[in-house]
Design an enzyme around this catalytic site. Structure first.
Site, PDB file in Angstrom:
ATOM      1  N   LYS A  40       0.842  -1.204   0.000  1.00  0.00           N
ATOM      2  CA  LYS A  40       0.000   0.000   0.000  1.00  0.00           C
ATOM      3  C   LYS A  40       0.877   1.255   0.000  1.00  0.00           C
ATOM      4  O   LYS A  40       2.085   1.177   0.292  1.00  0.00           O
ATOM      5  CB  LYS A  40      -0.924  -0.013   1.218  1.00  0.00           C
ATOM      6  CG  LYS A  40      -0.190  -0.012   2.554  1.00  0.00           C
ATOM      7  CD  LYS A  40      -1.140  -0.335   3.715  1.00  0.00           C
ATOM      8  CE  LYS A  40      -0.389  -0.327   5.032  1.00  0.00           C
ATOM      9  NZ  LYS A  40      -1.213  -0.808   6.153  1.00  0.00           N
ATOM     10  N   ARG A 138     -10.856   0.624  14.508  1.00  0.00           N
ATOM     11  CA  ARG A 138     -11.081   1.352  13.246  1.00  0.00           C
ATOM     12  C   ARG A 138     -12.231   0.720  12.464  1.00  0.00           C
ATOM     13  O   ARG A 138     -13.305   1.291  12.374  1.00  0.00           O
ATOM     14  CB  ARG A 138      -9.801   1.360  12.406  1.00  0.00           C
ATOM     15  CG  ARG A 138      -8.629   1.998  13.140  1.00  0.00           C
ATOM     16  CD  ARG A 138      -7.404   2.142  12.251  1.00  0.00           C
ATOM     17  NE  ARG A 138      -6.956   0.859  11.706  1.00  0.00           N
ATOM     18  CZ  ARG A 138      -5.773   0.653  11.154  1.00  0.00           C
ATOM     19  NH1 ARG A 138      -4.913   1.663  11.048  1.00  0.00           N
ATOM     20  NH2 ARG A 138      -5.416  -0.537  10.680  1.00  0.00           N
ATOM     21  N   TYR A 265      13.435  31.741   4.376  1.00  0.00           N
ATOM     22  CA  TYR A 265      12.214  32.445   4.791  1.00  0.00           C
ATOM     23  C   TYR A 265      12.296  32.835   6.260  1.00  0.00           C
ATOM     24  O   TYR A 265      12.819  32.083   7.082  1.00  0.00           O
ATOM     25  CB  TYR A 265      10.988  31.546   4.603  1.00  0.00           C
ATOM     26  CG  TYR A 265      10.517  31.423   3.182  1.00  0.00           C
ATOM     27  CD1 TYR A 265       9.903  32.497   2.538  1.00  0.00           C
ATOM     28  CD2 TYR A 265      10.667  30.224   2.488  1.00  0.00           C
ATOM     29  CE1 TYR A 265       9.460  32.369   1.226  1.00  0.00           C
ATOM     30  CE2 TYR A 265      10.222  30.093   1.180  1.00  0.00           C
ATOM     31  CZ  TYR A 265       9.615  31.170   0.556  1.00  0.00           C
ATOM     32  OH  TYR A 265       9.173  31.052  -0.732  1.00  0.00           O
ATOM     33  N   MET A 312       9.737  24.910   0.038  1.00  0.00           N
ATOM     34  CA  MET A 312       8.973  23.898  -0.695  1.00  0.00           C
ATOM     35  C   MET A 312       9.903  23.024  -1.544  1.00  0.00           C
ATOM     36  O   MET A 312       9.701  21.820  -1.658  1.00  0.00           O
ATOM     37  CB  MET A 312       7.945  24.584  -1.597  1.00  0.00           C
ATOM     38  CG  MET A 312       6.942  23.628  -2.206  1.00  0.00           C
ATOM     39  SD  MET A 312       5.844  24.431  -3.366  1.00  0.00           S
ATOM     40  CE  MET A 312       4.917  25.522  -2.307  1.00  0.00           C
TER      41      MET A 312
END
Ligand SMILES: *Cc1c(COP(=O)(O)O)cnc(C)c1O
Length: 375
Positions: A40, A138, A265, A312
């Site tokens: 998965k 779940r 940043y 990013m």
């Protein structure tokens, strides 16, 4: 998203390591069980198609999370059984049946909804495993009564009740209480079924490794197959595993900055002295998350701290010397005497190795030195 092939950032994946990890696991659990590979989430970031094709002969089947992951495998030639671990949307049952997938039945309510969408569906091929919620909380049935009602409805429809399974919440922990409780609940439910199906299974990697008593008809092998320890650094593996993934890049820019200059940043990094800054083309859009500031990468066999905020698409590192553009940068893997493991990254981020590899985004090109390229 297409992988960025013109960028030097790459995940290098050893299919041989994955094969060896499966072989070792099989030797550990013994022959009486089938190993089904859990692929998965793009095979935990390792590339579902390349991984599943390279291990096809070593495993009896595959497990995926959802229909789209199963469709991907089938459309690339996987003919072995595929179990879809999560509940699918009832309206999509025809897709699962047409592709001969095995669906998970998480409740009687869900199965009743499915029964309303069986027009033109060949029920003989509606193969399913019942999920038992023994304490994970779940999905799954919590009583034998509900499971037996599902079996009765399946018999009415002519569907194929092929298995029953559960999933442990604490198989990778030191404490045994919850684990034993879940194991007993599952065993009681299985013992009270109107019939035992071909497959009864409960083990993920951790249960197979540290709780051999749970080895039944199928071992659902995920994390360990990729050379990762499900417990992180808590429990020792009984044998050596080989990590399958390395993450590398290159310096795209190198410069000297003066005392007082800032980087990134927020201008958060302020040079306290003259500093050499290298820039590496990987960022949070690749899954190199913003909390990696302060961690390090390996360049020329040395640890170099990540300084400034993670952008990013780029990170900035402090170098000891002015190295040429194109110098190799190791984010996960070994460089000379130094190694960064997935668990080192996970520990720094306060998460688990699973999340680190799953987050590596499609933008990162995967390379398979010993196998097929990911299409
Ligand atoms: C993901 C998953 C597994 C595999 O777990 P690992 O810890 O990676 O071995 C097994 N069973 C189920 C139901 C899962 O969701």
């Amino acid at each position: 998203m297409k992988p960025s092939t013109h960028r030097p950032t790459r995940a290098i994946i050893s299919l041989t390591a994955i094969q060896d990890n499966i072989k070792q696991f099989k030797a550990h659990v013994g022959k009486q069980t089938e190993v089904w590979a859990v692929v998965k989430a793009n095979a935990y970031g390792h590339g579902a198609i390349s991984v599943s094709q390279s291990i096809d002969e070593l495993v009896a089947g595959f497990c995926v999370s959802n229909l789209d992951e199963a469709i991907e495998l089938r459309s690339h030639g996987t003919v072995k059984p595929i179990l879809v671990l999560s509940g699918i949307v009832p309206e999509d049952i025809h897709i699962a049946v047409n592709l001969r997938l095995i669906v998970t039945v998480p409740s009687l309510d869900w199965f009743k909804l499915v029964s309303q969408h069986l027009k033109d569906v060949d029920c003989e091929h509606l193969r399913f495993h019942i999920k038992v919620d023994s304490g994970m909380g779940r999905i799954g049935v919590t009583t034998a009564e509900e499971a037996n009602q599902i079996i009765a409805l399946a018999d009415e429809l002519g569907a194929d009740f092929a298995g029953v399974f559960t999933h442990f919440a604490t198989a990778d922990e030191v404490s045994q209480d919850k684990f034993i409780d879940q194991k007993e609940k599952f065993e009681t439910i299985v013992a009270n079924l109107i019939r035992r199906p071909a497959y009864v299974h409960s083990s993920n990697s951790a249960a197979g490794i540290w709780h051999k008593e749970t080895v039944q008809d199928i071992e659902r092998l995920g994390d360990v197959m990729y050379g990762l320890n499900p417990s992180g650094k808590v429990l020792d593996m009984p044998y050596d595993i080989t990590p399958a993934l390395e993450l590398i890049s290159e310096l795209t820019h190198v410069k000297r900055i003066a005392k007082g200059d800032t980087v990134g940043y927020g201008a958060e990094f302020v040079a306290v002295q003259e500093t050499i800054i290298g820039t590496v083309p990987i960022g949070y859009a690749d899954g190199w998350t913003r909390n990696m500031t302060g961690f390090y990468v390996l360049v020329a066999g040395k640890r170099c701290p990540i300084v400034g905020r993670i952008s990013m698409d780029q990170i900035t590192i402090a170098l000891d010397e002015k190295l040429p553009i194109g110098t190799k940068v190791t984010l996960i893997g070994q460089d000379d005497q130094e190694t960064i493991t997935v668990d080192d990254v996970a520990a720094y981020r306060g998460t688990i190795n699973y999340e680190v590899v799953c987050l590596l985004s499609d933008r990162i090109k995967r390379i398979y030195p010993d196998g097929l390229a990911e299409p």
